[in-house]
Structures are given as structure tokens and as C-alpha cells.
Design a protein around this motif. Structure first.
Motif, PDB file in Angstrom:
ATOM      1  N   GLU A  45     -20.016   1.948  14.828  1.00  0.00           N
ATOM      2  CA  GLU A  45     -18.927   0.980  14.725  1.00  0.00           C
ATOM      3  C   GLU A  45     -19.236  -0.283  15.519  1.00  0.00           C
ATOM      4  O   GLU A  45     -18.921  -1.395  15.100  1.00  0.00           O
ATOM      5  CB  GLU A  45     -17.626   1.630  15.189  1.00  0.00           C
ATOM      6  N   LYS A  46     -19.888  -0.125  16.651  1.00  0.00           N
ATOM      7  CA  LYS A  46     -20.252  -1.276  17.477  1.00  0.00           C
ATOM      8  C   LYS A  46     -21.317  -2.130  16.801  1.00  0.00           C
ATOM      9  O   LYS A  46     -21.322  -3.357  16.924  1.00  0.00           O
ATOM     10  CB  LYS A  46     -20.756  -0.802  18.835  1.00  0.00           C
ATOM     11  N   GLY A  47     -22.226  -1.494  16.064  1.00  0.00           N
ATOM     12  CA  GLY A  47     -23.345  -2.219  15.471  1.00  0.00           C
ATOM     13  C   GLY A  47     -23.159  -2.646  14.030  1.00  0.00           C
ATOM     14  O   GLY A  47     -24.056  -3.277  13.458  1.00  0.00           O
ATOM     15  N   GLY A  48     -22.030  -2.288  13.406  1.00  0.00           N
ATOM     16  CA  GLY A  48     -21.803  -2.658  12.011  1.00  0.00           C
ATOM     17  C   GLY A  48     -22.459  -1.737  11.007  1.00  0.00           C
ATOM     18  O   GLY A  48     -22.612  -2.085   9.835  1.00  0.00           O
ATOM     19  N   LEU A  49     -22.838  -0.531  11.462  1.00  0.00           N
ATOM     20  CA  LEU A  49     -23.452   0.438  10.546  1.00  0.00           C
ATOM     21  C   LEU A  49     -22.351   1.181   9.806  1.00  0.00           C
ATOM     22  O   LEU A  49     -21.596   1.956  10.394  1.00  0.00           O
ATOM     23  CB  LEU A  49     -24.336   1.419  11.322  1.00  0.00           C
ATOM     24  N   ILE A  50     -22.267   0.952   8.507  1.00  0.00           N
ATOM     25  CA  ILE A  50     -21.155   1.471   7.714  1.00  0.00           C
ATOM     26  C   ILE A  50     -21.481   2.784   7.018  1.00  0.00           C
ATOM     27  O   ILE A  50     -20.589   3.426   6.447  1.00  0.00           O
ATOM     28  CB  ILE A  50     -20.727   0.437   6.647  1.00  0.00           C
ATOM     29  N   GLY A  51     -22.748   3.205   7.054  1.00  0.00           N
ATOM     30  CA  GLY A  51     -23.105   4.460   6.403  1.00  0.00           C
ATOM     31  C   GLY A  51     -24.606   4.582   6.234  1.00  0.00           C
ATOM     32  O   GLY A  51     -25.375   3.723   6.670  1.00  0.00           O
ATOM     33  N   GLY A  52     -25.003   5.677   5.579  1.00  0.00           N
ATOM     34  CA  GLY A  52     -26.417   5.867   5.334  1.00  0.00           C
ATOM     35  C   GLY A  52     -26.748   7.265   4.866  1.00  0.00           C
ATOM     36  O   GLY A  52     -25.865   8.128   4.749  1.00  0.00           O
ATOM     37  N   LEU A  53     -28.022   7.471   4.592  1.00  0.00           N
ATOM     38  CA  LEU A  53     -28.522   8.774   4.164  1.00  0.00           C
ATOM     39  C   LEU A  53     -28.774   9.631   5.397  1.00  0.00           C
ATOM     40  O   LEU A  53     -29.614   9.294   6.234  1.00  0.00           O
ATOM     41  CB  LEU A  53     -29.803   8.618   3.348  1.00  0.00           C
TER      42      LEU A  53
END
Length: 344
Positions: A45-53
Motif C-alpha cells: 500500500e505504501k509503494g503503490g503495488l496493487i497486485g501481482g502473480l
């Protein structure tokens, strides 16, 4: 007003293995975060990572590579337990906090999760040793949400020959797909499961390129031209991926980035950008994404966990990528290639 973060969707992480090894499969470790993790929900959430494999990886346990770096085969009976444990962990995380975490089976699921501020997770298997020759387990895993699969890790199995980790060598090591491996690829195409090429050796890569009717995807690989690691992709392989409207996810692992192949954390972010730019020039900006390998390899000090992704975005801007190109590479291209692969 706080600056809006560029959204990032990542092609590979090993946080499930990290939680299995260090936190006894506790799903709250991902939700609440823990210090040694490079990817957890607070950092995302802090880094803007919204999802992934999110990779389910059956480890080699006590198996050791030979003098050529080739691991013995991991047997079905030894792969099944860790594979199922980590698959269950993924679902346990979702059950614990469904409002903040969603296992996505379609590109529409991913888009809806992003709008709802949920982490959009895709169930991926790295090394398919928990699937037997008759492929019965594949159908069950698909029902359980599996949507991406690497037939091999860097070891041989009944499907093919995973490329050994070898600096100074191309991936042209060992034989190609077995007949069972070809059957697996066809069945993945039929079901709409993405086939990941990142640990496939060169002969296996070209077998899949010839056989598959889906986009070619290497979820966490770099350019061999810049770093002579066996896991990296030659220009010819890169061109085949681009021609198929596939995708290359840029691996943040320093040994796959550096010209000297050293595992040195003092590797500048510019090195990641160099691979990114080189591959964009060959395949086009629409076919490059992120494939961090968080919690699975040694990454640069400057990018010590996913909360630091804005630093990479800033380096992309500094290197001349425009806003539209950055959005494509950091998230949009992954969603597009999954949409094409899954037949939506």
C-alpha cells in the motif's frame, strides 16, 4: 495533498514461500506485515503495488545441484505437500481480509479489485512437480483458482528441463519439452492458464513457442545481451515474445541485472532501467512489465522492498520514459496480456 502513487502490478513474487518458511503459514503475516518480508500488504500500500502473480514454489528441500548446476528431479510425493500448503495459504489470506485481498481469476476481477482497493493476487505455480503425468491435478488446481503456471523451476521434471543457474552461459542447456510437457502446454492453452517461460531452457522455450497459441510470457527475466545469465533471454527469444504479443517482466535480481553476474546489493536502479530500455527497444513498450522476484532473490539496496517502488518510477521518469509508457510498464501491460491469455 499527498502525491498520487503510480500503480504497479508485478509479475512475480515469492512471499508465500517466505511466510511458509518464516511464519508457519500464518496468513496474518501478509496482512499485518513483518520486517523481513519484501512484499506484504502494508508495504504494498505504501509503494503503490496493487497486485501481482503470487508464486507457489515447491522447494528442492535437501536436494543439491551437481557440478553443472543441475538439480535432481523433485518427486510428485515431495512436491504435493508444499504446493497445497501454499495454495491454501493464498486462500487463507483472502478469507482473513477479503475486503483487502482478492484472488483474481479474470482480468475483470483484477480491475474490480483495484477499484475496491484490494490487493489483486493471481495464483501462480513455479515448478509443476505437484502435477502428475495424467494432469488430473491441473484441473483441480484450475478450479482452485490457478491461472498461471511455470512448467519447470530451474531443475528437470517430467515436463521439461529447467535451465540451471549458470553465469556466462545461454539457456541452451539440456533437452526440450517431453511429450508430457507438450500435453501440459496444450491443456493450459485449453483452460486459459498462462504458461510462464522464465525458468525454461532454450530448447523448451522454442518448443512452447512452436506449440502454444497463447502470448509468450516470461514473468521475471532480463536481457542476456546485458547480463550473461542462463536465465536471461536472447534477442531472438525477445523478438519471439514481442511477435506473439506477449510480455517480459523485468527481474530486479541483481545477478540477472549486472554485467558481472555478481550478487551485489550495491547495484544502482539505473541497471534495471537499462534492461527495461533494451527490451522495450526490441519488443515494444506494450510488451514489457515488472517481474520483481520480491522475496525470491537478492535485489538492489535502493529497492529493498515494494514500498520503495516509487524510487523505480522516479528513475524511469529520469531516464526519459513518459507518463503513458510508465503506466503501461508498471501495470497496464500485465493486465492486457492476462486478458489476451485468459481469452477475455
Amino acid at each position: 495533498m499527498a502525491e498520487t502513487l503510480i500503480q504497479c502490478f508485478d509479475g512475480h513474487n515469492d512471499i508465500l514461500s517466505k511466510i511458509r518458511d518464516e511464519k508457519n503459514l500464518d496468513p496474518s503475516a501478509f496482512i499485518n506485515g513483518f520486517e523481513s518480508a519484501e512484499l506484504d500488504l502494508p508495504k504494498a500500500e505504501k509503494g503503490g503495488l496493487i497486485g501481482g502473480l503470487c508464486a507457489v514454489y515447491p522447494p528442492s528441500v535437501d536436494l543439491q545441484p551437481d557440478e553443472n548446476g543441475v538439480y535432481p528431479e523433485l518427486l510428485l510425493k515431495d512436491a504435493t505437500k508444499p504446493t497445497m500448503e501454499m495454495a491454501k495459504l493464498l486462500h487463507d489470506i483472502e478469507k482473513l481480509k477479503p475486503e483487502r485481498f482478492k484472488i483474481c481469476k479474470t482480468a475483470r476481477d483484477i480491475k474490480e479489485a483495484i477499484k475496491a482497493h484490494q490487493f489483486a493476487a493471481v495464483f501462480h505455480i513455479e515448478g509443476a512437480e505437484a502435477i502428475g503425468e495424467n494432469l488430473e491435478e491441473l484441473a483441480r488446481l484450475y478450479q482452485d483458482g490457478l491461472r498461471s503456471l511455470g512448467p519447470v523451476w530451474s531443475r528437470p521434471n517430467i515436463f521439461g528441463f529447467g535451465v540451471p543457474f549458470k553465469y556466462g552461459s545461454t539457456g541452451d542447456i539440456g533437452p526440450g519439452l517431453t511429450d508430457t510437457g507438450k500435453k501440459l502446454v496444450r491443456e493450459c492453452n485449453k483452460l486459459g492458464i498462462m504458461v510462464d517461460l522464465s525458468h525454461m531452457n532454450e530448447k523448451g522455450f522454442w518448443d512452447i513457442a512452436k506449440l502454444s497459441d497463447a502470448p509468450l510470457v516470461a514473468s521475471h527475466s532480463n536481457a542476456y545481451h546485458l547480463s550473461h545469465q542462463s536465465r536471461n533471454l536472447t534477442d531472438e527469444q525477445l523478438r519471439a515474445i514481442g511477435k506473439s504479443k506477449g510480455l517480459v517482466g523485468i527481474n530486479f535480481g541483481v545477478k540477472f541485472l549486472r554485467e558481472d553476474g555478481e550478487r551485489n546489493r550495491d547495484t544502482p536502479l539505473k541497471t534495471i532501467i537499462n534492461h527495461m530500455r533494451y527490451i522495450v527497444d526490441i519488443v515494444g513498450v506494450e510488451h514489457v512489465g515488472l517481474g520483481s522476484d520480491f522475496d525470491g532473490t537478492t535485489i538492489p539496496n535502493e529497492l529493498h522492498d515494494c514500498s520503495q517502488l516509487p524510487k523505480l518510477v522516479a528513475e524511469m521518469e529520469k531516464s526519459g520514459f513518459n507518463h503513458d509508457e510508465i503506466e503501461k510498464i508498471t501495470s497496464k501491460n500485465w493486465i492486457s496480456v492476462l486478458e489476451r491469455t485468459w481469452g477475455e
